[in-house]
Design an enzyme around this catalytic site. Structure first.
Site, PDB file in Angstrom:
ATOM      1  N   ARG A   4       0.837  -1.002  -0.067  1.00 13.35           N
ATOM      2  CA  ARG A   4      -0.248   0.344   0.343  1.00 13.35           C
ATOM      3  C   ARG A   4       0.451   1.233  -0.108  1.00 13.35           C
ATOM      4  O   ARG A   4       0.120   2.320  -0.293  1.00 13.35           O
ATOM      5  CB  ARG A   4      -0.407   0.117   1.392  1.00 13.35           C
ATOM      6  CG  ARG A   4      -2.021  -0.589   0.922  1.00 13.35           C
ATOM      7  CD  ARG A   4      -3.173  -1.220   1.760  1.00 13.35           C
ATOM      8  NE  ARG A   4      -3.934  -2.238   1.634  1.00 13.35           N
ATOM      9  CZ  ARG A   4      -5.260  -2.571   2.963  1.00 13.35           C
ATOM     10  NH1 ARG A   4      -4.399  -2.189   3.654  1.00 13.35           N
ATOM     11  NH2 ARG A   4      -5.732  -3.348   2.715  1.00 13.35           N
ATOM     12  N   LYS A  23     -20.425 -18.259  -1.973  1.00 11.66           N
ATOM     13  CA  LYS A  23     -22.197 -18.070  -1.845  1.00 11.66           C
ATOM     14  C   LYS A  23     -22.887 -17.112  -2.773  1.00 11.66           C
ATOM     15  O   LYS A  23     -22.102 -15.997  -3.040  1.00 11.66           O
ATOM     16  CB  LYS A  23     -22.137 -16.998  -0.788  1.00 11.66           C
ATOM     17  CG  LYS A  23     -21.815 -18.511   0.599  1.00 11.66           C
ATOM     18  CD  LYS A  23     -22.459 -17.753   2.174  1.00 11.66           C
ATOM     19  CE  LYS A  23     -22.120 -18.569   3.166  1.00 11.66           C
ATOM     20  NZ  LYS A  23     -22.699 -17.999   4.589  1.00 11.66           N
ATOM     21  N   GLY A  59     -11.568  -9.330  -3.308  1.00  9.33           N
ATOM     22  CA  GLY A  59     -11.400 -10.237  -1.686  1.00  9.33           C
ATOM     23  C   GLY A  59     -10.164 -10.931  -2.349  1.00  9.33           C
ATOM     24  O   GLY A  59      -8.924 -11.117  -2.719  1.00  9.33           O
ATOM     25  N   GLY A  69     -13.637  -4.426  -0.179  1.00  7.77           N
ATOM     26  CA  GLY A  69     -14.963  -3.135  -0.173  1.00  7.77           C
ATOM     27  C   GLY A  69     -15.581  -2.332  -1.270  1.00  7.77           C
ATOM     28  O   GLY A  69     -16.346  -2.869  -1.725  1.00  7.77           O
TER      29      GLY A  69
END
Ligand code: AMP
Length: 396
Positions: A35, A197, A353, A376
């Site tokens: 980062r 999912k 993710g 996110g």
């Protein structure tokens, strides 16, 4: 959309929201400086213009002032990466920080203490944002990882800069990459969605169906679709309450002319373990007591055909339980397919993710066009949401 190139920073103080939320070990040493490296181009451009940089970031999730979350720990790492001495203010607002910012000369860098030592940061408090705004002449947001948060330093502070605000190099690149996939990418456009999912990806699927030509579904999500279509999935992961939704997605995709590619075979295991017994079976005929933990060889070959025929590729989510070596093959092979397509001219974006973790783990990060830095924030962008940190720069 204003970027760094719209400004000359000579004798200007740039107040830059960076994402220096880096991992530290128990000696408070930075264990992954990605980062900080990502923010380097923005900082260097401003310094080379003859400006100075006031860097602000959060680190971790402190409750009030907690020494272990002090950004003081990373000062030497930032100095090493940027190659310039870094001054430090032990509070991000108040007299000390204001003085330090005011005294900053061209070519110098000041790092402010952790923004989240003040609860006003996450609350998006206006007075706190205004106090931060006093430090700089031009506000630069280069923190994609927090662009989906309406925090004081990521969003609210922008209102105090009228026209003097812009995106940093990193954030501009993120926006450009998402835009390529969602709006301007060369056809055929492919989205590959994997992961555990359906429920966590449903908004993304609904949003992107209008923008893509092909959809590959892999990972644990697969089995909700397969069971809904009447297949036997054995003990594979499944969200029974999402089966109707899965059928609805297939119907919508057909109506929108999107070709959906599901796995046709799987690596089935008799336990969720690296040492489990495995067999390759038809995706519709997984025996009781067995669970599909990776896509099988026929699926891998099919997916390779689809990937190599597409010109714009989005990848979000692994095709199997890649954390376990026995079930990492399809994810690795998909990485290879995307790397090849990229070499042949396709644009490829990996975002959100676990696919980012997989790409890094298997060494594909330099073989795809862009790997997003925001989990996110990337997911919300793919869901079609306008991120407050981005809107604050564009609209105010
Ligand atoms: P997500 O965060 O939704 O992208 O999900 C990523 C997780 O999905 C990873 O930890 C994978 O291990 C898991 N996953 C992928 N394929 C399967 C599968 N067939 N069965 C169970 N979990 C899976």
């Amino acid at each position: 959309m204003k970027t760094l190139n719209d400004f000359n920073f000579e004798n200007k103080k740039a107040l830059i929201r960076v994402d220096f939320n880096v991992p530290l070990n128990d000696k408070f040493e930075v264990t992954d400086a990605t980062r900080i490296l990502s923010a380097k181009p923005t900082i260097i451009k401003i310094l080379e213009d003859g400006g100075s940089c006031i860097l602000m970031s959060h680190l971790g999730r402190p409750k009030g002032v907690q020494e272990e979350f002090s950004l003081q720990h990373i000062v030497s790492k930032v100095e090493e990466i940027i190659g310039v001495e870094v001054k430090f203010a032990s509070n991000c607002v108040g007299e000390e920080a204001e003085q330090a910012a005011a005294n900053l000369e061209a070519g110098q860098i000041l790092l402010l203490e952790n923004l989240r030592f003040h609860e006003e940061e996450k609350k998006g408090d206006e007075a706190f944002a205004q106090a931060l705004s006093k430090h700089g002449d031009i506000y630069v947001n280069d923190a994609f990882g927090t662009a989906h948060r309406a925090h004081a330093s990521t969003t609210v502070v922008a209102q105090y800069f009228e026209d003097n605000k812009c995106f940093g190099t990193l954030l501009a690149k993120e926006i450009e990459s998402i835009n390529k996939v969602m709006n301007t990418g060369e056809k055929p456009v492919l989205a590959i969605l994997g992961g555990a999912k359906v429920s966590s990806k449903i908004t993304i699927i609904e949003n992107i169906l209008d923008k893509i030509d092909h959809l590959i579904v892999g990972g644990g999500m697969t089995f909700t679709f397969i069971k809904a279509q009447g297949g036997n999935i054995g003990d594979s992961i499944c969200e029974d309450d999402k089966m109707e939704l899965a059928l609805e997605i297939l119907k919508q995709a057909e109506a929108k002319n999107v070709k959906v590619h599901l796995p046709v075979d799987v690596v089935a295991a008799n336990a969720f373990s690296n040492d489990a017994e495995t067999q390759i079976v038809d995706v519709n005929a997984i025996p009781e007591g067995w669970q599909g933990l990776d896509c099988g060889p026929k699926s891998v070959a099919n997916f390779d055909d689809v990937v190599s025929a597409c010109k714009t590729i989005l990848w979000n989510g692994p095709l199997g339980v890649f954390e376990l070596e026995s079930f990492a093959n399809a994810t690795i092979e998909l990485g290879n397919s995307i790397a090849n397509a990229t070499k042949n001219g396709a644009f490829s974006l990996v975002g959100g993710g676990d696919s980012v973790a997989a790409v890094k783990q298997f060494g594909f990060q330099d073989k795809v066009s862009y790997v997003s830095t925001g989990g996110g924030a990337m997911l919300e962008s793919l869901e079609g949401k306008t991120l407050p940190g981005i809107a604050a720069i564009i609209n105010d």
